[in-house]
Write a protein that holds these residues in place. Structure first.
Motif, PDB file in Angstrom:
ATOM      1  N   MET A   1      -7.781 -10.050   3.502  1.00  0.00           N
ATOM      2  CA  MET A   1      -6.661  -9.580   2.703  1.00  0.00           C
ATOM      3  C   MET A   1      -5.762  -8.654   3.514  1.00  0.00           C
ATOM      4  N   GLN A   2      -6.369  -7.811   4.346  1.00  0.00           N
ATOM      5  CA  GLN A   2      -5.564  -6.881   5.135  1.00  0.00           C
ATOM      6  C   GLN A   2      -4.712  -7.603   6.170  1.00  0.00           C
ATOM      7  N   LYS A   3      -5.280  -8.623   6.770  1.00  0.00           N
ATOM      8  CA  LYS A   3      -4.528  -9.402   7.759  1.00  0.00           C
ATOM      9  C   LYS A   3      -3.344 -10.106   7.097  1.00  0.00           C
ATOM     10  N   TYR A   4      -3.585 -10.636   5.925  1.00  0.00           N
ATOM     11  CA  TYR A   4      -2.540 -11.307   5.157  1.00  0.00           C
ATOM     12  C   TYR A   4      -1.453 -10.304   4.758  1.00  0.00           C
ATOM     13  N   ALA A   5      -1.858  -9.105   4.339  1.00  0.00           N
ATOM     14  CA  ALA A   5      -0.903  -8.065   3.947  1.00  0.00           C
ATOM     15  C   ALA A   5      -0.055  -7.630   5.138  1.00  0.00           C
ATOM     16  N   ARG A   6      -0.677  -7.486   6.315  1.00  0.00           N
ATOM     17  CA  ARG A   6       0.076  -7.099   7.505  1.00  0.00           C
ATOM     18  C   ARG A   6       1.079  -8.181   7.908  1.00  0.00           C
ATOM     19  N   PHE A  24      21.266  -6.107   0.039  1.00  0.00           N
ATOM     20  CA  PHE A  24      21.517  -4.745  -0.428  1.00  0.00           C
ATOM     21  C   PHE A  24      22.524  -3.983   0.410  1.00  0.00           C
ATOM     22  N   GLY A  25      23.432  -4.656   1.037  1.00  0.00           N
ATOM     23  CA  GLY A  25      24.540  -3.991   1.722  1.00  0.00           C
ATOM     24  C   GLY A  25      24.100  -3.169   2.915  1.00  0.00           C
ATOM     25  N   ASN A  26      24.609  -1.950   3.001  1.00  0.00           N
ATOM     26  CA  ASN A  26      24.347  -1.097   4.157  1.00  0.00           C
ATOM     27  C   ASN A  26      23.160  -0.162   3.968  1.00  0.00           C
ATOM     28  N   SER A  27      22.389  -0.357   2.939  1.00  0.00           N
ATOM     29  CA  SER A  27      21.214   0.485   2.726  1.00  0.00           C
ATOM     30  C   SER A  27      20.198   0.234   3.833  1.00  0.00           C
ATOM     31  N   PHE A  28      19.492   1.278   4.207  1.00  0.00           N
ATOM     32  CA  PHE A  28      18.462   1.167   5.238  1.00  0.00           C
ATOM     33  C   PHE A  28      17.107   1.217   4.559  1.00  0.00           C
ATOM     34  N   LEU A  29      16.363   0.122   4.637  1.00  0.00           N
ATOM     35  CA  LEU A  29      15.047   0.024   4.006  1.00  0.00           C
ATOM     36  C   LEU A  29      13.970  -0.116   5.056  1.00  0.00           C
ATOM     37  N   THR A  30      12.818   0.478   4.765  1.00  0.00           N
ATOM     38  CA  THR A  30      11.642   0.327   5.603  1.00  0.00           C
ATOM     39  C   THR A  30      10.497  -0.128   4.732  1.00  0.00           C
ATOM     40  N   VAL A  31       9.793  -1.166   5.155  1.00  0.00           N
ATOM     41  CA  VAL A  31       8.613  -1.625   4.432  1.00  0.00           C
ATOM     42  C   VAL A  31       7.452  -0.763   4.913  1.00  0.00           C
ATOM     43  N   THR A  32       6.967   0.123   4.045  1.00  0.00           N
ATOM     44  CA  THR A  32       5.920   1.058   4.439  1.00  0.00           C
ATOM     45  C   THR A  32       4.521   0.510   4.216  1.00  0.00           C
ATOM     46  N   GLY A  33       4.386  -0.475   3.369  1.00  0.00           N
ATOM     47  CA  GLY A  33       3.069  -1.040   3.137  1.00  0.00           C
ATOM     48  C   GLY A  33       3.112  -2.221   2.194  1.00  0.00           C
ATOM     49  N   VAL A  34       2.058  -3.025   2.258  1.00  0.00           N
ATOM     50  CA  VAL A  34       1.912  -4.168   1.358  1.00  0.00           C
ATOM     51  C   VAL A  34       0.457  -4.206   0.909  1.00  0.00           C
ATOM     52  N   LYS A  35       0.258  -4.362  -0.374  1.00  0.00           N
ATOM     53  CA  LYS A  35      -1.087  -4.531  -0.926  1.00  0.00           C
ATOM     54  C   LYS A  35      -1.120  -5.885  -1.623  1.00  0.00           C
ATOM     55  N   VAL A  36      -2.148  -6.652  -1.315  1.00  0.00           N
ATOM     56  CA  VAL A  36      -2.275  -7.997  -1.846  1.00  0.00           C
ATOM     57  C   VAL A  36      -3.464  -8.039  -2.791  1.00  0.00           C
ATOM     58  N   PRO A  38      -6.725  -9.684  -4.697  1.00  0.00           N
ATOM     59  CA  PRO A  38      -7.818 -10.475  -4.099  1.00  0.00           C
ATOM     60  C   PRO A  38      -7.590 -11.988  -4.124  1.00  0.00           C
ATOM     61  N   ASP A  39      -6.868 -12.491  -5.101  1.00  0.00           N
ATOM     62  CA  ASP A  39      -6.599 -13.933  -5.143  1.00  0.00           C
ATOM     63  C   ASP A  39      -5.349 -14.329  -4.347  1.00  0.00           C
ATOM     64  N   LEU A  40      -4.722 -13.362  -3.675  1.00  0.00           N
ATOM     65  CA  LEU A  40      -3.553 -13.565  -2.811  1.00  0.00           C
ATOM     66  C   LEU A  40      -2.322 -14.083  -3.535  1.00  0.00           C
ATOM     67  N   SER A  41      -2.269 -13.927  -4.847  1.00  0.00           N
ATOM     68  CA  SER A  41      -1.136 -14.454  -5.598  1.00  0.00           C
ATOM     69  C   SER A  41      -0.013 -13.439  -5.799  1.00  0.00           C
TER      70      SER A  41
END
Length: 105
Positions: A1-6, A24-36, A38-41
């Motif tokens: 799951m962690q590998k898939y989230a990364r 979203f135009g000129n907004s600056f976004l950073t993806v700080t984390g992903v949690k998946v 257990p069924d990966l859906s």
């Protein structure tokens, strides 16, 4: 799951970097984390933003959720069997850490 989230975190970050102006135009976004789940859906994507309110950015992300998922699907289709549904959340951990730092001083 962690590998898939990364993998998802890396690809969504790249999507925001390359095609973010369309969403979203000129907004600056950073993806700080992903949690998946257990069924990966379902993938819960945590983003932090600069120069704009989190609620405004969330509204824009929710409006373009399907497009972002489609682009993600084309990028990871050879590596993943399931393309997860995306849920976006504002990551306020940096604000919280700053608040605690002020209190400690």
């Amino acid at each position: 799951m962690q590998k898939y989230a990364r993998l998802i975190q890396k690809e969504i970050g790249d999507i925001f970097q390359r095609e973010g102006r369309n969403f979203f135009g000129n907004s600056f976004l950073t993806v700080t984390g992903v949690k998946v789940t257990p069924d990966l859906s379902i993938a819960r994507v945590y983003v932090s933003t600069f120069h704009e309110k989190g609620t405004d950015v969330l509204d824009k992300l929710h409006a373009h959720e399907r497009e972002i998922r489609k682009i993600l699907g084309t990028r990871i289709r050879n590596q993943a069997r399931i393309i997860p549904e995306l849920q976006f959340f504002i990551d306020d951990s940096l604000d919280y850490a700053e608040k605690i730092d002020k209190i400690m001083k």
